[in-house]
Design a protein around this motif. Structure first.
Motif, PDB file in Angstrom:
ATOM      1  N   LEU A 108       0.755  -1.388   0.101  1.00 39.19           N
ATOM      2  CA  LEU A 108       0.077   0.044  -0.097  1.00 39.19           C
ATOM      3  C   LEU A 108       0.896   1.423  -0.168  1.00 39.19           C
ATOM      4  O   LEU A 108       0.224   2.195  -0.170  1.00 39.19           O
ATOM      5  CB  LEU A 108      -0.824   0.074   1.228  1.00 39.19           C
ATOM      6  CG  LEU A 108      -2.113  -1.225   1.330  1.00 39.19           C
ATOM      7  CD1 LEU A 108      -2.734  -1.200   2.527  1.00 39.19           C
ATOM      8  CD2 LEU A 108      -2.797  -0.936  -0.059  1.00 39.19           C
ATOM      9  N   VAL A 109       2.111   1.130   0.086  1.00 32.23           N
ATOM     10  CA  VAL A 109       3.062   2.396  -0.016  1.00 32.23           C
ATOM     11  C   VAL A 109       4.098   2.557  -0.885  1.00 32.23           C
ATOM     12  O   VAL A 109       4.441   3.593  -0.971  1.00 32.23           O
ATOM     13  CB  VAL A 109       3.862   2.522   1.817  1.00 32.23           C
ATOM     14  CG1 VAL A 109       2.668   2.458   2.961  1.00 32.23           C
ATOM     15  CG2 VAL A 109       4.608   1.295   1.699  1.00 32.23           C
ATOM     16  N   GLN A 110       3.848   1.631  -1.804  1.00 32.37           N
ATOM     17  CA  GLN A 110       4.735   1.495  -2.736  1.00 32.37           C
ATOM     18  C   GLN A 110       4.235   2.720  -3.880  1.00 32.37           C
ATOM     19  O   GLN A 110       3.124   3.077  -3.941  1.00 32.37           O
ATOM     20  CB  GLN A 110       4.855   0.137  -3.625  1.00 32.37           C
ATOM     21  CG  GLN A 110       3.694  -0.284  -3.954  1.00 32.37           C
ATOM     22  CD  GLN A 110       3.812  -1.634  -4.724  1.00 32.37           C
ATOM     23  OE1 GLN A 110       4.956  -2.118  -5.221  1.00 32.37           O
ATOM     24  NE2 GLN A 110       2.881  -2.620  -4.707  1.00 32.37           N
ATOM     25  N   ALA A 111       5.083   3.097  -4.739  1.00 29.49           N
ATOM     26  CA  ALA A 111       4.692   4.225  -5.665  1.00 29.49           C
ATOM     27  C   ALA A 111       3.391   3.923  -6.396  1.00 29.49           C
ATOM     28  O   ALA A 111       2.340   4.772  -6.784  1.00 29.49           O
ATOM     29  CB  ALA A 111       5.911   4.627  -6.647  1.00 29.49           C
ATOM     30  N   THR A 112       3.324   2.716  -6.958  1.00 28.82           N
ATOM     31  CA  THR A 112       2.273   2.150  -7.632  1.00 28.82           C
ATOM     32  C   THR A 112       0.921   2.364  -7.094  1.00 28.82           C
ATOM     33  O   THR A 112      -0.190   2.965  -7.378  1.00 28.82           O
ATOM     34  CB  THR A 112       2.242   0.811  -8.147  1.00 28.82           C
ATOM     35  OG1 THR A 112       3.540   0.744  -8.943  1.00 28.82           O
ATOM     36  CG2 THR A 112       1.322   0.301  -9.197  1.00 28.82           C
ATOM     37  N   ALA A 113       0.724   2.065  -5.891  1.00 30.29           N
ATOM     38  CA  ALA A 113      -0.408   1.877  -5.115  1.00 30.29           C
ATOM     39  C   ALA A 113      -0.762   3.424  -4.689  1.00 30.29           C
ATOM     40  O   ALA A 113      -1.816   3.962  -4.541  1.00 30.29           O
ATOM     41  CB  ALA A 113      -0.338   1.257  -3.596  1.00 30.29           C
TER      42      ALA A 113
END
Length: 147
Positions: free
Chosen positions: A65-70
């Motif tokens: 949930l914290v990655q750039a995609t999310a």
């Protein structure tokens, strides 16, 4: 736009006798720097509150949930809810020239995520946590659905 020191940032400023600075003078990458940490803290708090689990499972849940995609996906969910001022902060962050890049995202997703992080940092530093949580609630709802 400084608000009354009622949030965590205000409490930290008061406790450590830090001077108040007009947050609008901060560079967008400075806002994104603090926004990244705040976003991560909110997500991790929710992951932990969803139930005790081995740390590697907690990490996997929060990492999704914290990655750039999310974060880019979240921005697209909330873009039409932003005030004019919030949209301007987001755009400043998105357009900032960063010398780093995401490990698992393209440049457009990375810049979108940086804009979102700048907005998160701005809302945190101006003690607008309720607004911040309102905006990132779709990500929290997503977390609950994968628990």
């Amino acid at each position: 736009m400084q608000q009354e020191n009622t949030g965590l940032a205000g409490y930290i400023r008061k406790t450590f006798a830090l001077s108040e600075t007009d947050v609008r003078t901060y560079s967008p990458l400075t806002l994104a720097f603090i926004g990244d940490a705040v976003f991560d803290l909110v997500i991790r708090t929710c992951v932990v509150e969803c139930g005790n689990a081995p740390v590697n499972k907690l990490h996997k849940k929060s990492s999704k949930l914290v990655q750039a995609t999310a974060q880019a996906e979240l921005y697209h969910l909330i873009a039409d809810q932003l005030t004019e001022e919030e949209a301007a902060i987001y755009k400043r962050g998105r357009n900032a020239k960063s010398f780093t890049s995401a490990k698992n995202a393209g440049i457009i997703e990375y810049r979108t995520a940086t804009g979102l992080e700048a907005l998160v940092g701005y809302l945190y530093l101006t003690d607008q946590m309720s607004r911040l949580l309102e905006l990132i609630k779709p990500q929290i709802d997503k977390l609950v659905s994968i628990s």
